[in-house]
Write a protein that holds these residues in place. Sequence first.
Motif, PDB file in Angstrom:
ATOM      1  N   ALA A 214      -0.200  -6.376  10.933  1.00 15.48           N
ATOM      2  CA  ALA A 214      -0.780  -7.723  10.973  1.00 15.48           C
ATOM      3  C   ALA A 214      -2.265  -7.622  10.662  1.00 15.48           C
ATOM      4  CB  ALA A 214      -0.574  -8.364  12.342  1.00 15.48           C
ATOM      5  N   PHE A 215      -2.724  -8.379   9.668  1.00 17.25           N
ATOM      6  CA  PHE A 215      -4.116  -8.295   9.236  1.00 17.25           C
ATOM      7  C   PHE A 215      -4.884  -9.562   9.604  1.00 17.25           C
ATOM      8  CE2 PHE A 215      -7.747  -8.482   6.429  1.00 17.25           C
ATOM      9  CZ  PHE A 215      -8.233  -7.180   6.505  1.00 17.25           C
ATOM     10  N   ALA A 216      -6.132  -9.367  10.085  1.00 14.08           N
ATOM     11  CA  ALA A 216      -6.981 -10.471  10.545  1.00 14.08           C
ATOM     12  C   ALA A 216      -7.742 -11.093   9.374  1.00 14.08           C
ATOM     13  CB  ALA A 216      -7.947  -9.969  11.607  1.00 14.08           C
ATOM     14  N   HIS A 217      -7.019 -11.809   8.536  1.00 13.24           N
ATOM     15  CA  HIS A 217      -7.656 -12.477   7.397  1.00 13.24           C
ATOM     16  C   HIS A 217      -8.679 -13.501   7.869  1.00 13.24           C
ATOM     17  CE1 HIS A 217      -8.017 -14.452   3.458  1.00 13.24           C
ATOM     18  NE2 HIS A 217      -7.919 -15.596   4.109  1.00 13.24           N
ATOM     19  N   HIS A 218      -8.479 -14.086   9.046  1.00 14.50           N
ATOM     20  CA  HIS A 218      -9.353 -15.159   9.519  1.00 14.50           C
ATOM     21  C   HIS A 218     -10.778 -14.695   9.799  1.00 14.50           C
ATOM     22  CE1 HIS A 218      -7.692 -13.217  13.002  1.00 14.50           C
ATOM     23  NE2 HIS A 218      -8.328 -13.968  13.873  1.00 14.50           N
ATOM     24  N   PHE A 219     -11.004 -13.382   9.970  1.00 13.19           N
ATOM     25  CA  PHE A 219     -12.400 -12.945  10.093  1.00 13.19           C
ATOM     26  C   PHE A 219     -12.735 -11.728   9.231  1.00 13.19           C
ATOM     27  CE2 PHE A 219     -10.428 -10.914  13.849  1.00 13.19           C
ATOM     28  CZ  PHE A 219     -10.785  -9.600  13.671  1.00 13.19           C
ATOM     29  N   SER A 220     -11.826 -11.365   8.328  1.00 13.94           N
ATOM     30  CA  SER A 220     -12.132 -10.263   7.417  1.00 13.94           C
ATOM     31  C   SER A 220     -11.453 -10.520   6.076  1.00 13.94           C
ATOM     32  CB  SER A 220     -11.657  -8.934   8.019  1.00 13.94           C
ATOM     33  OG  SER A 220     -12.086  -7.844   7.244  1.00 13.94           O
ATOM     34  N   ALA A 221     -11.700 -11.698   5.519  1.00 15.79           N
ATOM     35  CA  ALA A 221     -10.969 -12.145   4.331  1.00 15.79           C
ATOM     36  C   ALA A 221     -11.163 -11.238   3.124  1.00 15.79           C
ATOM     37  CB  ALA A 221     -11.374 -13.578   3.983  1.00 15.79           C
ATOM     38  N   ASP A 222     -12.360 -10.682   2.955  1.00 17.12           N
ATOM     39  CA  ASP A 222     -12.615  -9.843   1.782  1.00 17.12           C
ATOM     40  C   ASP A 222     -11.773  -8.573   1.775  1.00 17.12           C
ATOM     41  OD1 ASP A 222     -14.461 -11.676   0.906  1.00 17.12           O
ATOM     42  OD2 ASP A 222     -16.213 -10.550   1.606  1.00 17.12           O
ATOM     43  N   ASN A 223     -11.330  -8.150   2.963  1.00 17.19           N
ATOM     44  CA  ASN A 223     -10.571  -6.904   3.068  1.00 17.19           C
ATOM     45  C   ASN A 223      -9.055  -7.108   3.024  1.00 17.19           C
ATOM     46  OD1 ASN A 223     -12.869  -5.268   3.347  1.00 17.19           O
ATOM     47  ND2 ASN A 223     -12.984  -5.689   5.541  1.00 17.19           N
ATOM     48  N   THR A 224      -8.614  -8.364   2.986  1.00 19.13           N
ATOM     49  CA  THR A 224      -7.182  -8.625   3.131  1.00 19.13           C
ATOM     50  C   THR A 224      -6.349  -7.975   2.041  1.00 19.13           C
ATOM     51  OG1 THR A 224      -7.661 -10.748   4.201  1.00 19.13           O
ATOM     52  CG2 THR A 224      -5.428 -10.415   3.368  1.00 19.13           C
ATOM     53  N   VAL A 225      -6.629  -8.302   0.801  1.00 21.64           N
ATOM     54  CA  VAL A 225      -5.810  -7.791  -0.296  1.00 21.64           C
ATOM     55  C   VAL A 225      -5.883  -6.269  -0.402  1.00 21.64           C
ATOM     56  CG1 VAL A 225      -5.515  -7.786  -2.804  1.00 21.64           C
ATOM     57  CG2 VAL A 225      -5.805  -9.950  -1.576  1.00 21.64           C
ATOM     58  N   PRO A 226      -7.084  -5.647  -0.332  1.00 23.27           N
ATOM     59  CA  PRO A 226      -7.120  -4.178  -0.386  1.00 23.27           C
ATOM     60  C   PRO A 226      -6.331  -3.514   0.743  1.00 23.27           C
ATOM     61  CG  PRO A 226      -9.300  -5.076  -0.800  1.00 23.27           C
ATOM     62  CD  PRO A 226      -8.450  -6.221  -0.365  1.00 23.27           C
ATOM     63  N   ALA A 227      -6.429  -4.076   1.968  1.00 18.33           N
ATOM     64  CA  ALA A 227      -5.719  -3.478   3.097  1.00 18.33           C
ATOM     65  C   ALA A 227      -4.206  -3.601   2.932  1.00 18.33           C
ATOM     66  CB  ALA A 227      -6.168  -4.122   4.403  1.00 18.33           C
ATOM     67  N   LEU A 228      -3.742  -4.765   2.490  1.00 15.36           N
ATOM     68  CA  LEU A 228      -2.303  -4.945   2.309  1.00 15.36           C
ATOM     69  C   LEU A 228      -1.783  -4.078   1.167  1.00 15.36           C
ATOM     70  CD1 LEU A 228      -1.616  -8.748   2.927  1.00 15.36           C
ATOM     71  CD2 LEU A 228      -1.767  -6.860   4.551  1.00 15.36           C
ATOM     72  N   ASP A 229      -2.566  -3.966   0.119  1.00  9.98           N
ATOM     73  CA  ASP A 229      -2.161  -3.097  -0.993  1.00  9.98           C
ATOM     74  C   ASP A 229      -2.022  -1.652  -0.526  1.00  9.98           C
ATOM     75  OD1 ASP A 229      -2.082  -5.213  -2.744  1.00  9.98           O
ATOM     76  OD2 ASP A 229      -4.001  -4.761  -3.718  1.00  9.98           O
ATOM     77  N   LEU A 230      -2.990  -1.192   0.265  1.00 12.78           N
ATOM     78  CA  LEU A 230      -2.935   0.171   0.790  1.00 12.78           C
ATOM     79  C   LEU A 230      -1.710   0.356   1.683  1.00 12.78           C
ATOM     80  CD1 LEU A 230      -4.252   2.952   1.295  1.00 12.78           C
ATOM     81  CD2 LEU A 230      -5.505   1.894   3.188  1.00 12.78           C
ATOM     82  N   TYR A 231      -1.466  -0.608   2.536  1.00  9.82           N
ATOM     83  CA  TYR A 231      -0.304  -0.542   3.443  1.00  9.82           C
ATOM     84  C   TYR A 231       0.992  -0.407   2.648  1.00  9.82           C
ATOM     85  CZ  TYR A 231       3.279  -2.353   6.662  1.00  9.82           C
ATOM     86  OH  TYR A 231       4.429  -2.536   7.414  1.00  9.82           O
ATOM     87  N   ARG A 232       1.159  -1.250   1.655  1.00  4.90           N
ATOM     88  CA  ARG A 232       2.406  -1.215   0.877  1.00  4.90           C
ATOM     89  C   ARG A 232       2.519   0.062   0.035  1.00  4.90           C
ATOM     90  NH1 ARG A 232       0.632  -6.882  -0.338  1.00  4.90           N
ATOM     91  NH2 ARG A 232       1.723  -8.215   1.151  1.00  4.90           N
ATOM     92  N   ARG A 233       1.406   0.490  -0.520  1.00  5.74           N
ATOM     93  CA  ARG A 233       1.425   1.643  -1.417  1.00  5.74           C
ATOM     94  C   ARG A 233       1.737   2.949  -0.686  1.00  5.74           C
ATOM     95  NH1 ARG A 233      -3.272   0.905  -3.067  1.00  5.74           N
ATOM     96  NH2 ARG A 233      -4.400   2.623  -2.068  1.00  5.74           N
ATOM     97  N   THR A 234       1.300   3.045   0.575  1.00  2.00           N
ATOM     98  CA  THR A 234       1.453   4.301   1.315  1.00  2.00           C
ATOM     99  C   THR A 234       2.546   4.236   2.376  1.00  2.00           C
ATOM    100  OG1 THR A 234      -0.300   3.660   2.884  1.00  2.00           O
ATOM    101  CG2 THR A 234      -0.972   4.909   0.925  1.00  2.00           C
ATOM    102  N   PHE A 235       3.283   3.147   2.425  1.00  2.85           N
ATOM    103  CA  PHE A 235       4.299   2.950   3.469  1.00  2.85           C
ATOM    104  C   PHE A 235       5.397   4.003   3.383  1.00  2.85           C
ATOM    105  CE2 PHE A 235       8.230   1.224   5.174  1.00  2.85           C
ATOM    106  CZ  PHE A 235       7.821   0.710   6.396  1.00  2.85           C
ATOM    107  N   ARG A 236       5.780   4.495   4.562  1.00  7.46           N
ATOM    108  CA  ARG A 236       6.890   5.434   4.666  1.00  7.46           C
ATOM    109  C   ARG A 236       7.944   4.835   5.586  1.00  7.46           C
ATOM    110  NH1 ARG A 236       4.175  11.282   5.797  1.00  7.46           N
ATOM    111  NH2 ARG A 236       3.374  10.135   7.594  1.00  7.46           N
ATOM    112  N   ALA A 237       9.176   4.768   5.110  1.00  3.13           N
ATOM    113  CA  ALA A 237      10.262   4.186   5.901  1.00  3.13           C
ATOM    114  C   ALA A 237      10.428   4.942   7.214  1.00  3.13           C
ATOM    115  CB  ALA A 237      11.557   4.211   5.103  1.00  3.13           C
ATOM    116  N   SER A 238      10.843   4.209   8.251  1.00  3.18           N
ATOM    117  CA  SER A 238      10.991   4.793   9.580  1.00  3.18           C
ATOM    118  C   SER A 238      12.248   4.233  10.234  1.00  3.18           C
ATOM    119  CB  SER A 238       9.765   4.447  10.432  1.00  3.18           C
ATOM    120  OG  SER A 238       9.769   3.058  10.741  1.00  3.18           O
ATOM    121  N   SER A 239      12.482   4.624  11.481  1.00  2.21           N
ATOM    122  CA  SER A 239      13.602   4.069  12.235  1.00  2.21           C
ATOM    123  C   SER A 239      13.356   2.605  12.586  1.00  2.21           C
ATOM    124  CB  SER A 239      13.825   4.881  13.515  1.00  2.21           C
ATOM    125  OG  SER A 239      12.674   4.818  14.341  1.00  2.21           O
TER     126      SER A 239
END
Length: 358
Positions: A214-239
């Motif tokens: 969960a990303f705090a776009h409401h107080f860090s809007a400039d970082n939203t897209v880079p953070a989500l991109d990083l999350y999706r790009r490096t995600f590893r499936a888990s249980s």
Amino acid sequence: MHTDPIRGHKRGTAPVPLSVLDLAPVGSGLTVAQALATTTAVAKRTEELGYHRFWVAEHHSMPGIASSAPAVILAHLAAHTERIRLGSGGVMLPNHAPLVIAEQFGTLEALAPGRVDLGLGRAPGTDRATTLALRLTPERLGADDFPEQLAELTAFLDGSFPENHPYHRIHAVPGPVQRRVDGGVGEHSRPPVWLLGSSDYSARLAASLGLPFAFAHHFSADNTVPALDLYRRTFRASSVLDKPYAMIAATAVAADTEKDAARAAASLGLSMLKLRTGRAGLVPSAQEAEDFPYTPAERDFVAQWMSNAVTGTGAQVREGLDALVERTGADELMVTSTVHGHEPRLRSYELIAEAYGL
């Protein structure tokens, strides 16, 4: 066993599930008791309207925010709701012993089975002096050991410490395994863990552990897209998850007219100005915001801060939120309407729900 973050959810015409983040704001001229009563009323009403989750945030030493004890508030809300998911957005884990959080949220899960989310953050949510009062020793002021604290908390939640671990014989009660009277083992159940963040740190950690983010776009809007991109790009499936699941929190204020929405949202702008300039207090009323003697620099600050808020009529807010979801690719949207007073907050969530046909 993989977890479906939106199992059983119906979302009308919304492109993604809609949820609510609440800070239990204490407005000027109002009391903490009134603020908490409003939070309860908002939770009940948003459940009726069809929102998916209702989360409360942990903050300390802030007179205008009454949500210093999320677990206590969530227990109260569990007794006043029936279906909506309840959670922390979030618990600031470095402020607490992991065993205490495991016990608190195990208790919540027992009180409201299948409805509790444990959202965790690594920031203190307050100033240095208050952080020291919470953590007791200067050595614990840093957040560098957050991954270790998270691993310890998860082990308490799952009862999964190895036999050679000093905590192996400790049971977080209520725990994930319920023993039946006949000696058999009941269903394994514990609150799902989310990682919260406003930078790339938690995005990277959530991805490496295969957790929802969960990303705090409401107080860090400039970082939203880079953070989500990083999350999706490096995600590893888990249980827990077999693919990334990202939610963003956004400020949204709806009213019957565009002018009324702008006026209500002005109280939030002034509140943030005071917080950032060391004058934190109760959430000002719309009239106080209108009458405030802003300097040019202060007006620029408020305008910049509010540029990432979505305000207007219900239809206008939907248009803005849809554009945000399209731009970020968020899987879920959590809206927060931290304005002064009971009726404006309720009306904001009602109009947003109406616009989406929840």
